[in-house]
Design an enzyme around this catalytic site. Structure first.
Site, PDB file in Angstrom:
ATOM      1  N   SER A 163       0.821  -1.208   0.000  1.00 47.92           N
ATOM      2  CA  SER A 163       0.000   0.000   0.000  1.00 47.92           C
ATOM      3  C   SER A 163       0.859   1.264   0.000  1.00 47.92           C
ATOM      4  O   SER A 163       1.707   1.416  -0.873  1.00 47.92           O
ATOM      5  CB  SER A 163      -0.955  -0.065   1.199  1.00 47.92           C
ATOM      6  OG  SER A 163      -1.940   0.919   1.116  1.00 47.92           O
ATOM      7  N   ASP A 353      -9.660  -4.948  -4.924  1.00 47.15           N
ATOM      8  CA  ASP A 353      -9.044  -3.917  -4.080  1.00 47.15           C
ATOM      9  C   ASP A 353      -9.671  -2.554  -4.397  1.00 47.15           C
ATOM     10  O   ASP A 353      -9.574  -2.076  -5.522  1.00 47.15           O
ATOM     11  CB  ASP A 353      -7.531  -3.898  -4.363  1.00 47.15           C
ATOM     12  CG  ASP A 353      -6.749  -3.112  -3.335  1.00 47.15           C
ATOM     13  OD1 ASP A 353      -7.319  -2.184  -2.733  1.00 47.15           O
ATOM     14  OD2 ASP A 353      -5.564  -3.429  -3.133  1.00 47.15           O
ATOM     15  N   HIS A 386      -7.402  -5.554  -0.592  1.00 46.50           N
ATOM     16  CA  HIS A 386      -6.204  -4.872  -0.095  1.00 46.50           C
ATOM     17  C   HIS A 386      -5.407  -5.649   0.960  1.00 46.50           C
ATOM     18  O   HIS A 386      -4.172  -5.620   0.949  1.00 46.50           O
ATOM     19  CB  HIS A 386      -6.613  -3.513   0.466  1.00 46.50           C
ATOM     20  CG  HIS A 386      -5.557  -2.466   0.380  1.00 46.50           C
ATOM     21  ND1 HIS A 386      -5.035  -2.024  -0.810  1.00 46.50           N
ATOM     22  CD2 HIS A 386      -4.908  -1.770   1.327  1.00 46.50           C
ATOM     23  CE1 HIS A 386      -4.128  -1.097  -0.585  1.00 46.50           C
ATOM     24  NE2 HIS A 386      -4.027  -0.925   0.707  1.00 46.50           N
TER      25      HIS A 386
END
Ligand SMILES: *[C@@H]1O[C@H](CO)[C@@H](O)[C@H](O)[C@H]1NC(C)=O
Ligand SMILES: *[C@@H]1O[C@H](CO)[C@@H](O)[C@H](O)[C@H]1NC(C)=O
Ligand SMILES: *[C@@H]1O[C@H](CO)[C@@H](O)[C@H](O)[C@H]1NC(C)=O
Length: 411
Positions: A163, A353, A386
């Site tokens: 991320s 995601d 995610h």
């Protein structure tokens, strides 16, 4: 603010207070590494602007204890810390897998997280402590950790980011920083372009300028615990768009949520997307370690990027202020086409995601279209969101096996 914005604003507040709760202050080595039978060292790294960062190291594996192990730095995302890499059992958590496969594992923690709240002169209660965005993580935190690990090991580093940890690497490489100290970089759920983020909550935070409002209340630290959510609510009642004349009902909305504690995570998953493959039994540990604090200014910056669809420096909001900082009226752009074409990159991304949206990843890949073909490995997984990339039950075969194979080809 119109009716829709106000509704969104309240939805975000609701989200913020739903995820805000007390998190564990125990050292990660003691609570999450040594308990699983690994040696763990707590290191302190001081940045040139005075932040004292905690870095955890797993120098050897359970059985693999060879000398001269290649160092790998694992770098977490926003609202997270190094616990990211440790939630599953040893055979299913990336940090332990790397240690058991011959790597010297180092885990960074950005300024403001539980491990990294020290500073040579400021306290985390000072507004000045929180005067930074991810650019300072690029300019100060990451180089300080790299430098420290390089000095300790005498070797170049492998890098794995998740991320926001991917943006730090991409932004650095695009400015030719850290390139000569990096053997290769694996980027999971890349955050670069964010103009097409499909998370309703992330969009709402940006659209309602929530972080800007929070910053103007003098709250430098973004969503740390229940008390901050309370302060947030109190302060927001003094803002023109929020009508708190009916405080009773506002309180009701915020605190009497129809979500018991365990479903906090479902609220959170609306933010990031529906993870397919995370074992429910790790939710409790997960909630002990999230959300970690970041600076409100960082959320303002990310919101600006989401609205503009670009990767720019922080926008001070007016021409002369920008001119003062940048010598031009608008914030300069990061240019990811400048990432050296021969740096080995592994990019993992998922179809579910909501933060690292597939369409935004395509823009990133477009920037990398001239990258040397044998130096770019893509790993797309349709059912992953995610957190699957760092927490899924099957991530070992889906992500970590190919990731390890990639790292091993770049020696
Ligand atoms: C974990 O992996 C090791 C070595 O690959 C194996 O011996 C062990 O049985 C595995 N443990 C579990 C719980 O699967
Ligand atoms: C990497 O490059 C920087 C600046 O270009 C230089 O100062 C540094 O010494 C280099 N490090 C290595 C290990 O080559
Ligand atoms: C980015 O850099 C490339 C190569 O140096 C250049 O051709 C391109 O115009 C730049 N793009 C932007 C948006 O500055």
């Amino acid at each position: 603010m119109d009716y829709t914005s106000t509704t969104l604003f309240l939805a975000v507040l609701l989200f913020a207070s739903a995820v805000a709760h007390d998190i564990s202050h125990d050292s990660l080595c003691k609570s999450m590494v040594e308990t699983k039978g690994y040696i763990c060292e707590e290191h302190k790294v001081t940045t040139k602007d005075g932040y004292i960062l905690g870095v955890q190291r797993i120098p050897v594996g359970r059985t693999s204890k060879t000398a001269n192990r290649p160092p790998v730095l694992l770098q977490h995302g926003i609202f997270m810390d190094a616990a990211t890499w440790l939630f599953n059992s040893p055979n299913k958590s990336l940090a332990f897998i790397l240690a058991d496969n011959g790597f010297d594992v180092w885990m960074g923690n950005n300024r403001g997280t539980i491990s990294s709240r020290g500073h040579t002169s400021l306290s985390a209660n000072d507004l000045a402590y929180w005067d930074w965005t991810w650019e300072q993580l690029v300019n100060d935190d990451l180089p300080a950790m790299y430098d420290y690990i390089h000095k300790q090991t005498g070797q170049k580093l492998y890098y794995v980011g998740h991320s926001l940890g991917t943006l730090l690497a991409l932004a650095s490489f695009s400015q030719e920083k850290l390139v000569n100290l990096t053997k290769s970089a694996a980027l999971l759920c890349p955050i670069a372009y964010t103009g097409q983020v499909s998370s309703v909550f992330a969009r709402a935070i940006a659209n309602t300028h929530l972080a800007q409002h929070v910053y103007s209340l003098g709250l430098g630290e973004f969503i740390a615990g229940g008390s901050v959510a309370g302060k947030l609510q109190e302060g927001l009642c003094h803002l023109p768009p929020i009508d708190c004349s009916n405080l009773v009902s506002l309180n009701f909305i915020i605190y009497n949520l129809p979500f018991p504690k365990t479903t906090d995570l479902h609220v959170k998953f609306l933010f990031i997307g529906p993870n397919c493959c995370i074992k429910p039994s790790i939710y409790d540990v997960f909630l002990e370690h999230t959300p970690q604090s970041t600076s409100t200014k960082n959320v303002v910056h990310l919101s600006q990027m989401l609205l503009a669809g670009n990767i720019a420096k922080y926008d001070y909001g007016d021409y002369s202020e920008n001119k003062k900082h940048y010598g031009q009226g608008t914030p300069p752009l990061y240019n990811l086409t400048r990432i050296p074409k021969d740096i080995p990159l592994f990019i993992g991304y998922g179809g579910k995601d909501l933060l690292s949206d597939v369409n935004d990843v395509k823009l990133l890949l477009d920037n990398l279209k001239d990258h040397q073909k044998d130096k770019l490995v893509l790993q797309y997984r349709d059912d992953y969101a995610h957190f699957d990339f760092v927490m899924a039950e099957n991530a070992e075969s889906v992500v970590y096996d190919p990731l390890l194979a990639f790292l091993r080809t770049q020696t």
